[in-house]
Design a protein around this motif. Structure first.
Motif, PDB file in Angstrom:
ATOM      1  N   VAL A  91       0.773  -1.264  -0.119  1.00 17.58           N
ATOM      2  CA  VAL A  91      -0.058  -0.001  -0.163  1.00 17.58           C
ATOM      3  C   VAL A  91       1.063   1.266  -0.065  1.00 17.58           C
ATOM      4  O   VAL A  91       1.844   1.296   0.672  1.00 17.58           O
ATOM      5  CB  VAL A  91      -1.080   0.136   1.462  1.00 17.58           C
ATOM      6  CG1 VAL A  91      -2.028   1.110   1.102  1.00 17.58           C
ATOM      7  CG2 VAL A  91      -1.616  -1.117   1.612  1.00 17.58           C
ATOM      8  N   PHE A  93       0.243   4.865   0.968  1.00 20.26           N
ATOM      9  CA  PHE A  93      -0.930   6.137   1.500  1.00 20.26           C
ATOM     10  C   PHE A  93      -1.019   7.434   1.043  1.00 20.26           C
ATOM     11  O   PHE A  93       0.027   7.749   0.485  1.00 20.26           O
ATOM     12  CB  PHE A  93      -0.861   6.033   3.020  1.00 20.26           C
ATOM     13  CG  PHE A  93      -1.147   4.540   3.611  1.00 20.26           C
ATOM     14  CD1 PHE A  93      -2.375   4.068   3.736  1.00 20.26           C
ATOM     15  CD2 PHE A  93      -0.189   3.763   3.786  1.00 20.26           C
ATOM     16  CE1 PHE A  93      -2.864   2.757   4.151  1.00 20.26           C
ATOM     17  CE2 PHE A  93      -0.538   2.433   4.632  1.00 20.26           C
ATOM     18  CZ  PHE A  93      -1.813   2.098   4.691  1.00 20.26           C
ATOM     19  N   ASP A  95      -0.631  10.507   2.848  1.00 24.50           N
ATOM     20  CA  ASP A  95      -0.012  11.350   3.568  1.00 24.50           C
ATOM     21  C   ASP A  95       1.500  11.116   3.614  1.00 24.50           C
ATOM     22  O   ASP A  95       1.644  10.438   4.520  1.00 24.50           O
ATOM     23  CB  ASP A  95      -0.562  11.986   4.680  1.00 24.50           C
ATOM     24  CG  ASP A  95       0.026  13.289   5.149  1.00 24.50           C
ATOM     25  OD1 ASP A  95       0.938  13.732   4.450  1.00 24.50           O
ATOM     26  OD2 ASP A  95      -0.531  13.931   6.110  1.00 24.50           O
ATOM     27  N   THR A  98       2.869  11.765   7.232  1.00 23.23           N
ATOM     28  CA  THR A  98       2.627  10.941   8.593  1.00 23.23           C
ATOM     29  C   THR A  98       2.723   9.448   8.270  1.00 23.23           C
ATOM     30  O   THR A  98       2.564   8.660   9.327  1.00 23.23           O
ATOM     31  CB  THR A  98       1.183  11.381   8.937  1.00 23.23           C
ATOM     32  OG1 THR A  98       0.333  10.790   7.766  1.00 23.23           O
ATOM     33  CG2 THR A  98       1.050  12.775   9.428  1.00 23.23           C
ATOM     34  N   SER A  99       2.662   9.030   6.963  1.00 27.52           N
ATOM     35  CA  SER A  99       2.937   7.462   6.816  1.00 27.52           C
ATOM     36  C   SER A  99       4.003   6.922   7.268  1.00 27.52           C
ATOM     37  O   SER A  99       3.977   5.682   7.778  1.00 27.52           O
ATOM     38  CB  SER A  99       2.719   7.236   5.370  1.00 27.52           C
ATOM     39  OG  SER A  99       1.155   7.629   4.771  1.00 27.52           O
ATOM     40  N   LEU A 100       5.184   7.528   7.107  1.00 24.21           N
ATOM     41  CA  LEU A 100       6.205   6.931   7.803  1.00 24.21           C
ATOM     42  C   LEU A 100       6.473   7.187   9.105  1.00 24.21           C
ATOM     43  O   LEU A 100       6.014   8.091   9.824  1.00 24.21           O
ATOM     44  CB  LEU A 100       7.526   7.602   6.898  1.00 24.21           C
ATOM     45  CG  LEU A 100       7.515   6.998   5.339  1.00 24.21           C
ATOM     46  CD1 LEU A 100       8.472   8.039   4.722  1.00 24.21           C
ATOM     47  CD2 LEU A 100       8.307   5.666   5.545  1.00 24.21           C
ATOM     48  N   MET A 162       8.359   5.737   0.124  1.00 25.53           N
ATOM     49  CA  MET A 162       7.042   4.874   0.379  1.00 25.53           C
ATOM     50  C   MET A 162       6.855   4.007  -0.573  1.00 25.53           C
ATOM     51  O   MET A 162       6.689   2.753  -0.485  1.00 25.53           O
ATOM     52  CB  MET A 162       5.695   5.850   0.726  1.00 25.53           C
ATOM     53  CG  MET A 162       5.483   6.337   2.181  1.00 25.53           C
ATOM     54  SD  MET A 162       5.259   4.997   3.140  1.00 25.53           S
ATOM     55  CE  MET A 162       3.548   4.220   2.655  1.00 25.53           C
TER      56      MET A 162
ATOM     57  N   ASP B 219      -1.214   7.418  11.196  1.00 22.66           N
ATOM     58  CA  ASP B 219      -1.027   6.883   9.893  1.00 22.66           C
ATOM     59  C   ASP B 219       0.181   5.720   9.916  1.00 22.66           C
ATOM     60  O   ASP B 219      -0.082   4.680   9.267  1.00 22.66           O
ATOM     61  CB  ASP B 219      -0.814   8.078   9.098  1.00 22.66           C
ATOM     62  CG  ASP B 219      -1.995   8.418   8.627  1.00 22.66           C
ATOM     63  OD1 ASP B 219      -3.203   8.214   9.105  1.00 22.66           O
ATOM     64  OD2 ASP B 219      -1.806   9.577   7.880  1.00 22.66           O
ATOM     65  N   SER B 220       1.139   6.126  10.699  1.00 18.32           N
ATOM     66  CA  SER B 220       2.402   5.449  10.543  1.00 18.32           C
ATOM     67  C   SER B 220       2.315   3.950  11.154  1.00 18.32           C
ATOM     68  O   SER B 220       2.674   2.979  10.697  1.00 18.32           O
ATOM     69  CB  SER B 220       3.478   5.848  11.420  1.00 18.32           C
ATOM     70  OG  SER B 220       3.423   5.881  12.651  1.00 18.32           O
ATOM     71  N   ILE B 221       1.300   3.729  11.982  1.00 18.44           N
ATOM     72  CA  ILE B 221       0.938   2.356  12.560  1.00 18.44           C
ATOM     73  C   ILE B 221       0.097   1.745  11.540  1.00 18.44           C
ATOM     74  O   ILE B 221       0.238   0.464  11.326  1.00 18.44           O
ATOM     75  CB  ILE B 221       0.083   2.763  13.917  1.00 18.44           C
ATOM     76  CG1 ILE B 221       0.738   3.502  14.908  1.00 18.44           C
ATOM     77  CG2 ILE B 221      -0.656   1.364  14.533  1.00 18.44           C
ATOM     78  CD1 ILE B 221       2.155   2.775  15.108  1.00 18.44           C
ATOM     79  N   ARG B 222      -0.755   2.387  10.771  1.00 17.35           N
ATOM     80  CA  ARG B 222      -1.312   1.762   9.791  1.00 17.35           C
ATOM     81  C   ARG B 222      -0.306   1.309   8.686  1.00 17.35           C
ATOM     82  O   ARG B 222      -0.485   0.089   8.036  1.00 17.35           O
ATOM     83  CB  ARG B 222      -2.425   2.674   9.097  1.00 17.35           C
ATOM     84  CG  ARG B 222      -3.333   1.852   7.977  1.00 17.35           C
ATOM     85  CD  ARG B 222      -4.344   2.977   7.507  1.00 17.35           C
ATOM     86  NE  ARG B 222      -3.676   4.073   6.843  1.00 17.35           N
ATOM     87  CZ  ARG B 222      -4.278   5.107   6.257  1.00 17.35           C
ATOM     88  NH1 ARG B 222      -5.767   5.039   6.063  1.00 17.35           N
ATOM     89  NH2 ARG B 222      -3.898   6.146   5.728  1.00 17.35           N
ATOM     90  N   THR B 223       0.588   2.183   8.293  1.00 16.51           N
ATOM     91  CA  THR B 223       1.533   1.715   7.532  1.00 16.51           C
ATOM     92  C   THR B 223       2.361   0.387   7.900  1.00 16.51           C
ATOM     93  O   THR B 223       2.812  -0.594   7.369  1.00 16.51           O
ATOM     94  CB  THR B 223       2.600   2.824   7.253  1.00 16.51           C
ATOM     95  OG1 THR B 223       2.016   3.820   6.840  1.00 16.51           O
ATOM     96  CG2 THR B 223       3.618   2.551   6.259  1.00 16.51           C
ATOM     97  N   SER B 226       0.344  -2.586   7.347  1.00  9.75           N
ATOM     98  CA  SER B 226       0.407  -2.734   5.969  1.00  9.75           C
ATOM     99  C   SER B 226       1.554  -3.496   5.488  1.00  9.75           C
ATOM    100  O   SER B 226       1.464  -4.172   4.557  1.00  9.75           O
ATOM    101  CB  SER B 226      -0.065  -1.514   5.274  1.00  9.75           C
ATOM    102  OG  SER B 226       1.049  -0.924   4.941  1.00  9.75           O
TER     103      SER B 226
END
Ligand code: ATP
Ligand code: SF4
Ligand code: MG
Lengths: 364, 322
Positions: A91, A93, A95, A98-100, A162, B219-223, B226
């Protein structure tokens, strides 16, 4: 056999205010190496739909099936799901800010993913691979940057990182959830280009979520238009752009931004998407539809083939002939959409329905 | 490099703070209180004028205040807090003798409350709204509202008395230095640690629960999920790691103020630490000891702040110390 075959997927969330019906019976399939664009306004259920495939919607009540290479992703054991996440399906994401994880080095985060799926890879090998991947997605001086923390990367670079992570294990499917929305225009184009290049190199299938049909035009093979948790229209990119059937799809087409650099829409769709707790009866789009008919208020349209060919499907009662409109009818339609007068819209629709041969023609 | 510069700057400001604190306490005790009162306090209420005069001369109280201040500062620079008014020995000797008990209490208590607070907090967050979570909430409420001396006395009543009635003598009051063996030392320290932990852990339970619930939604936890990581790894390597930052800040505040806070625990269990000593010193009008305690407490705050800032920057790469 399709790589992914989703059938009648439903997801709802019980909340204090009532049951949120986020996804209400969606079916679609993705072929190997192909790109499906999922389009819809904010809140139409795009994220819930795709996150459910990976079991990332905790608290959701799920029914239906999602066959991925012969395995049903719905109801898969946590263990089996872990093996699919990242390895088979990865996946990207929306944003990248905040995703990392902010407290770990970018390279570490890529290595973690590689090593969690293959314990035989040493730390050193994983780092080498991370450097290689970062270079591949266009990060300059990857050997140094691999030791940077996310905050030392720009937004575009973070999204590249990402992407590097998402392709690190050569997955069969990548879910990109609005990967460019948080970026500025020039970076958006670069990231899309990168995704396209990587996908062509590796024959990976791509699920591209966006609320911008412009992005779909750049990248998708097929398009799924979602409205209020359901598929409004499903077709090849060509059909979506040249023979849209569903009034919502037309609305989306008319609201493509002038240029990717500006945010002012040509003509935004009037009205608001409905509450997913108390949906309007009949066609969920009817309160905003310029073509609304009596039937639309009580009966829910199913997703059925627009023409005999069967690949182009739409969930709207408008007759097939309305797929394309004569210039005159098109003008009238646009006028009504602008004025938002339903009565007049009904008249137009009825006129078209009464004399499909004479009034309707395809504007391909 | 920046760490060295940071340390130098913080140590220098720390010294200024300590100088201000010590000067303020010095003037408060020696300039604001009339010399006669100080002397009477020392020599006793029934002392004759002659004895009073002798006391004043003995302690140099008749000298101009600035001369006394200079003398005080000069001593301080050499780590000398002067002589106790009450015990006829240097204050440093008294502190050296009482410090081990206090240090044992502070370090052991902090570790215990931190571990207990975090463990309960993490369990509550991962089982939000479960029976455990609800019970923990009640426990936290009790811990926050219970006065330290009540908790201490209750523990003595329940644990110490009960054990002794059954002829088990491991748990003792008073203080047994670690040199007298780990067993006896633990025997005297466990109840004070538990008291401190009960009173303090509550805050940490709340804090870590809230902070972890917040980070679990990030969000980083969802990453992380995943990526195909195990739920365990997602929780401990990703979520708990992020949730630690506010806990560390709180720890800095609490540990800094702890020297003042241990007075009650020390008194309840008769630990004879410096906290208990200063209470005696106040009743005895033993100014040099009181001043020494105030300076020591200030030093504790200064050092704790530096350590927390260092820990903070080690925990979070976005924080740059300079
Ligand atoms: N865990 C949840 N609990 C309750 N409601 C939820 C939950 N997750 C999503 N929803 C609701 O489901 C609906 C669909 O959300 P979703 O995020 O899929 O929309 P989207 O199409 O991805 O929109 P966007 O373009 O804003 O990302 C929204 O109304 C959202 O509030
Ligand atoms: S015409 Fe009717 S069925 Fe078609 S979109 Fe409008 S309201 Fe829905
Ligand atoms: Mg979304």
């Amino acid at each position: 056999m399709s790589l992914l075959e989703v059938t009648d997927l439903r997801v709802s969330f019980p909340t204090a205010d009532g049951v949120v019906q986020a996804v209400r019976g969606v079916s679609f399939s993705v072929e190997r190496g192909q790109t499906l664009g999922i389009v819809g306004e904010s809140g139409s259920g795009k994220t819930v739909l795709t996150q459910t495939l990976l079991g990332l919607t905790p608290g959701g009540q799920i029914s239906g099936s999602a066959m991925f290479e012969g395995k049903n992703l719905v109801g898969l054991s946590p263990r089996a799901m872990q093996r699919i996440r990242g390895k088979e399906i990865s996946v990207i994401f929306q944003d990248p800010l905040t995703s990392l994880h902010p407290l770990y080095k970018v390279g570490w985060q890529i290595c973690e993913m590689i090593r969690s799926h293959d314990k035989s890879v040493t730390k050193k090998q994983a780092i080498e691979r991370a450097v290689e991947l970062l270079g591949h997605v266009g990060i300059p001086r990857p050997r140094e940057r691999v030791n940077d923390y996310p905050h030392q990367f720009s937004g575009g670079m973070r999204q590249r990182a990402m992407i590097a992570m998402a392709i690190s294990l050569s997955p069969k499917l990548i879910i990109a959830d609005e990967p460019t929305t948080a970026l500025d225009a020039t970076v958006q184009a670069q990231i899309l280009e990168l995704l396209l290049r990587l996908q062509q190199e590796s024959d990976t299938a791509l699920l591209m979520i966006t609320h911008d049909l412009g992005v779909v035009a750049d990248i998708a093979d097929n398009v799924l238009v979602m409205y209020a948790g359901r598929a409004a229209e499903k077709a090849s990119k060509r059909d979506i752009f040249y023979q849209p059937h569903h009034p919502y799809t037309k609305g989306l087409l008319e609201s493509i931004p002038h240029s990717s650099a500006s945010n002012d829409r040509l003509k935004p769709i009037t009205g608001q998407p409905p509450s997913l707790i108390t949906l309007p009866p009949g066609c969920a789009f009817h309160p905003r539809c310029a073509y609304v008919m009596d039937r639309c208020l009580v009966e829910q349209p199913n997703l059925i083939p627009v023409a005999d060919a069967g690949e182009h499907k739409s969930a709207c009662f408008l007759p097939t002939a309305a797929v394309g409109l004569t210039e005159e009818a098109e003008d009238l339609r646009k006028q009504t959409v602008e004025m938002g007068r339903h009565a007049q819209a009904v008249k137009v629709a009825e006129a078209i329905a009464a004399a499909p041969e004479s009034e309707g023609s395809v504007i391909a | 490099m920046s760490t060295v510069r940071f340390l130098i700057r913080r140590i220098l400001t720390g010294i200024v703070v300590l100088w201000l604190v010590s000067s303020a306490t010095f003037f408060l005790f020696f300039a604001a209180i009339p010399v006669q009162d100080v002397a009477r306090n020392l020599a006793g209420r029934a002392a004759s004028p002659a004895v009073l005069q002798e006391t004043i001369n003995y302690y140099g109280l008749e000298k101009p205040i600035l001369v006394q201040y200079g003398h005080f500062l000069g001593n301080l620079v050499h780590g000398n807090f002067g002589n106790s008014f009450y015990y006829q020995e240097p204050v440093t000797t008294i502190i050296k003798q009482d410090l081990p008990a206090t240090i044992s209490l502070v370090i052991g208590g902090t570790l215990l409350w931190l571990i207990a607070g975090l463990a309960v907090g993490i369990l509550s967050a991962t089982r939000a709204r479960s029976l455990f979570d609800r019970l923990a909430t009640v426990g936290v409420l009790a811990g926050i509202s219970a006065p330290t001396f009540v908790v201490g006395e209750l523990l003595i009543l329940i644990v110490y008395t009960q054990l002794h009635q059954h002829g088990i003598g491991f748990i003792e009051t008073g203080y047994a230095g670690i040199t007298s063996g780990v067993g006896p030392w633990l025997g005297t320290m466990i109840l004070p640690w538990v008291t401190l932990a009960i009173v303090q852990a509550a805050v940490y339970t709340r804090l870590s629960r809230g902070s972890l619930l917040d980070t679990l939604g990030e969000d980083s936890i969802r990453t992380a999920r995943s990526k195909g990581l195990s739920e365990r790894r997602v929780l401990y390597r990703h979520a708990v790691r992020s949730a630690m930052t506010p806990v560390v800040s709180q720890l800095g505040i609490d540990v800094g103020g702890l020297l003042g806070g241990v007075v009650v625990v020390e008194s309840v269990f008769g630990l004879h630490g410096i906290g208990q000593q200063v209470v005696t010193a106040i009743t005895n009008g033993d100014q040099p000891t009181v001043i020494a305690f105030v300076i020591l407490a200030a030093m504790f705050v200064v050092v704790a702040n530096i350590v927390v800032d260092l820990a903070y920057s080690a925990l979070d790469p976005r924080v740059r110390i300079s």
